[in-house]
Write a protein that holds these residues in place. Structure first.
Motif, mmCIF file in Angstrom:
data_model
loop_
_atom_site.group_PDB
_atom_site.id
_atom_site.type_symbol
_atom_site.label_atom_id
_atom_site.label_comp_id
_atom_site.label_asym_id
_atom_site.label_seq_id
_atom_site.Cartn_x
_atom_site.Cartn_y
_atom_site.Cartn_z
ATOM 1 N N UNK A 106 -2.302 -11.842 1.210
ATOM 2 C CA UNK A 106 -2.280 -10.521 0.577
ATOM 3 C C UNK A 106 -3.487 -9.667 0.953
ATOM 4 N N UNK A 107 -4.640 -10.287 1.064
ATOM 5 C CA UNK A 107 -5.861 -9.522 1.353
ATOM 6 C C UNK A 107 -5.750 -8.809 2.696
ATOM 7 N N UNK A 108 -5.322 -9.526 3.718
ATOM 8 C CA UNK A 108 -5.190 -8.930 5.043
ATOM 9 C C UNK A 108 -4.093 -7.877 5.069
ATOM 10 N N UNK A 109 -3.009 -8.118 4.319
ATOM 11 C CA UNK A 109 -1.925 -7.139 4.248
ATOM 12 C C UNK A 109 -2.408 -5.851 3.582
ATOM 13 N N UNK A 110 -3.215 -5.973 2.536
ATOM 14 C CA UNK A 110 -3.765 -4.782 1.889
ATOM 15 C C UNK A 110 -4.671 -4.005 2.849
ATOM 16 N N UNK A 111 -5.432 -4.735 3.651
ATOM 17 C CA UNK A 111 -6.307 -4.097 4.650
ATOM 18 C C UNK A 111 -5.464 -3.325 5.674
ATOM 19 N N UNK A 112 -4.382 -3.931 6.151
ATOM 20 C CA UNK A 112 -3.495 -3.255 7.116
ATOM 21 C C UNK A 112 -2.862 -2.018 6.480
ATOM 22 N N UNK A 113 -2.482 -2.122 5.208
ATOM 23 C CA UNK A 113 -1.870 -0.969 4.520
ATOM 24 C C UNK A 113 -2.829 0.224 4.499
ATOM 25 N N UNK A 114 -4.078 -0.049 4.130
ATOM 26 C CA UNK A 114 -5.043 1.039 4.033
ATOM 27 C C UNK A 114 -5.383 1.613 5.415
ATOM 28 N N UNK A 115 -5.516 0.745 6.414
ATOM 29 C CA UNK A 115 -5.873 1.227 7.749
ATOM 30 C C UNK A 115 -4.744 2.035 8.372
ATOM 31 N N UNK A 116 -3.499 1.663 8.057
ATOM 32 C CA UNK A 116 -2.350 2.401 8.621
ATOM 33 C C UNK A 116 -1.861 3.499 7.678
ATOM 34 N N UNK A 117 -2.639 3.742 6.631
ATOM 35 C CA UNK A 117 -2.367 4.845 5.710
ATOM 36 C C UNK A 117 -0.965 4.746 5.091
ATOM 37 N N UNK A 118 -0.601 3.552 4.649
ATOM 38 C CA UNK A 118 0.684 3.348 3.970
ATOM 39 C C UNK A 118 0.452 3.311 2.455
ATOM 40 N N UNK A 119 1.460 3.806 1.733
ATOM 41 C CA UNK A 119 1.310 3.864 0.272
ATOM 42 C C UNK A 119 1.523 2.507 -0.379
ATOM 43 N N UNK A 120 2.497 1.722 0.103
ATOM 44 C CA UNK A 120 2.823 0.428 -0.486
ATOM 45 C C UNK A 120 2.674 -0.678 0.566
ATOM 46 N N UNK A 121 2.532 -1.918 0.056
ATOM 47 C CA UNK A 121 2.511 -3.096 0.923
ATOM 48 C C UNK A 121 3.460 -4.128 0.337
ATOM 49 N N UNK A 122 4.297 -4.719 1.213
ATOM 50 C CA UNK A 122 5.293 -5.692 0.759
ATOM 51 C C UNK A 122 5.242 -6.906 1.673
ATOM 52 N N UNK A 123 5.106 -8.104 1.045
ATOM 53 C CA UNK A 123 5.148 -9.359 1.780
ATOM 54 C C UNK A 123 6.528 -9.965 1.597
ATOM 55 N N UNK A 124 7.298 -10.035 2.712
ATOM 56 C CA UNK A 124 8.614 -10.670 2.687
ATOM 57 C C UNK A 124 8.389 -12.127 3.097
ATOM 58 N N UNK A 125 8.616 -13.075 2.153
ATOM 59 C CA UNK A 125 8.137 -14.439 2.387
ATOM 60 C C UNK A 125 9.176 -15.498 2.048
ATOM 61 N N UNK A 126 9.149 -16.537 2.891
ATOM 62 C CA UNK A 126 9.906 -17.766 2.602
ATOM 63 C C UNK A 126 8.967 -18.913 2.250
ATOM 64 N N UNK A 127 7.680 -18.607 2.089
ATOM 65 C CA UNK A 127 6.710 -19.628 1.711
ATOM 66 C C UNK A 127 6.916 -20.040 0.251
#
Length: 411
Positions: free
Chosen positions: A246-267
């Motif tokens: 989640x931490x890295x996904x949040x970083x990517x969201x902010x750097x790419x200027x996206x409003x939401x972040x969603x992890x689609x997971x089978x883990x």
């Protein structure tokens, strides 16, 4: 000298003192011996008489005692005989009374037993009747439960089949390909103005998997989502759980200027939290969600529909910003709206999660699912009402600068 007269011849002769003393002594001893002998004989006679008298008296007393005892014994025996007769009479009377009581008791016992037998027979009939009724009810209930159980098993089988088919789609293709395929199926009908492509920009050192963006015909962005897809095999020695990414996904969201972040997971396939539906992770990272692949399209639709309600205000905000207007109060009102909307959306998301959980359960919980969905719809309706109530007039109420600018625009 002493004179002594002979008793036989009558001659008187004299004797001296010594002779006289001897004669007196002789006579005295003889008389004394005679007296003693006489006294002994008398004593013996008196003794025998006394003994005989004592024996006779003793015998008489014993005889009187024997006669008295015999009389007492006779009287006692007679009294005892009377008492024995009285006791025998009492015993006979008691035996008669006892026999009467026993007969009476036997009669009453027979009546009581007959009454008990009658009651037992009645109870037995009632029990048999109740058992028959209960048996019929039991058979009826069993039949009903059998039908309900069969229906439930069919429901469970249907949902299992539904989940199995969702999981089966993952076979032979990656999770990214699956999500892209699902999106492309609806692109022409539901997402004509949407952008959904892989994130190939790694200038900042990392990148997500896919970026979703949608704008209106005027080019104003409606919603943007950074997606990360994780298969069961997409783990490392240090990252094995959903939260690890989640931490890295949040970083990517902010750097790419996206409003939401969603992890689609089978883990974590056995984790019921992630199996229940859309999981809001905003308590860890802002506007962050974790979903299973079957909720890929629903999360896009949900976030987009929520964003459409605020599109009007985004348009107005774009106009105001293009005019280089002081929008401090406007932004404050907009942020207040966003917070309220986010709160309503969070409630709706939780209700949606409840609905998904209930769907995975038995048919008995379908009513709760309906209530949860209705509650979710109500919260969305409230959010929409708040959005509709938010007008330019209200936003410029406390800002004279903006009020003047809008007045100029109207002219």
């Amino acid at each position: 000298m002493q004179e002594i007269k002979c008793p036989k011849c009558g001659e008187i002769f004299q004797v001296d003192e010594s002779g006289y003393a001897a004669i007196v002594k002789q006579v005295r001893d003889k008389e004394f011996e005679k007296e003693i002998t006489s006294r002994e004989s008398q004593f013996l006679n008196e003794k025998e008489a006394a003994i005989k008298l004592a024996q006779s008296e003793t015998e008489r007393k014993y005889q009187d005692i024997i006669i008295s005892k015999e009389k007492e014994l006779f009287n006692t025996t007679a009294q005892k005989n009377v008492e024995i007769l009285e006791l025998k009479a009492k015993i006979e009377s008691y035996e008669k009374d006892k026999n009467l009581e026993l007969n009476k008791f036997e009669i009453e016992k027979e009546k009581a037993l007959a009454e008990k037998d009658k009651q037992i027979a009645e109870l037995t009939n009632k029990i048999e009747t109740n058992e028959k009724e209960n048996l019929l009810k039991e058979l009826s209930l069993k039949e009903q439960y059998k039908i309900q159980l069969q229906f439930k098993e069919e429901e469970i089988a249907r949902y299992k089949d539904f989940k199995a088919r969702l999981s089966t789609k993952m076979i032979g293709e990656s999770l990214e390909q699956h999500c892209e395929l699902e999106f492309n199926k609806l692109r022409a009908t539901g997402f004509q103005n949407a952008y959904f492509e892989k994130d190939n920009d790694a200038k900042t050192g990392s990148k997500g998997d896919y970026i979703f963006r949608e704008a209106n015909p005027e080019g104003i962005e409606i919603v943007s989502i950074m997606f990360e897809m994780k298969n069961e095999m997409d783990t490392t020695s240090t990252k094995k759980k959903n939260e690890d990414f989640l931490k890295e996904l949040d970083k990517d969201r902010r750097e790419k200027n996206c409003e939401y972040a969603v992890l689609v997971s089978l883990l974590e396939p056995e984790n019921e939290l992630y199996n229940s539906g859309i999981v809001d992770m905003s308590h860890k990272f802002p506007k962050m969600y974790v979903i299973r692949p079957q909720f890929f399209i629903p999360i896009i639709t949900l976030l987009r529909n929520a964003a459409l309600n605020s599109l009007q205000y985004k348009q107005e905000l774009a106009v105001i910003r293009s005019q280089n207007i002081d929008i401090s109060n406007f932004e404050e009102s907009m942020n207040d709206f966003k917070e309220k909307f986010a709160r309503n959306y969070e409630i709706a998301s939780k209700k949606f999660k409840t609905a998904i959980e209930e769907i995975d359960k038995t048919i008995d919980h379908l009513q709760k699912t309906k209530e949860a969905l209705l509650s979710s719809e109500n919260n969305l309706r409230l959010a929409n009402n708040k959005a509709e109530d938010l007008s330019i007039k209200r936003l410029t109420k406390n800002n004279p600068t903006m009020a003047a600018k809008f007045a100029e625009l109207k002219k």
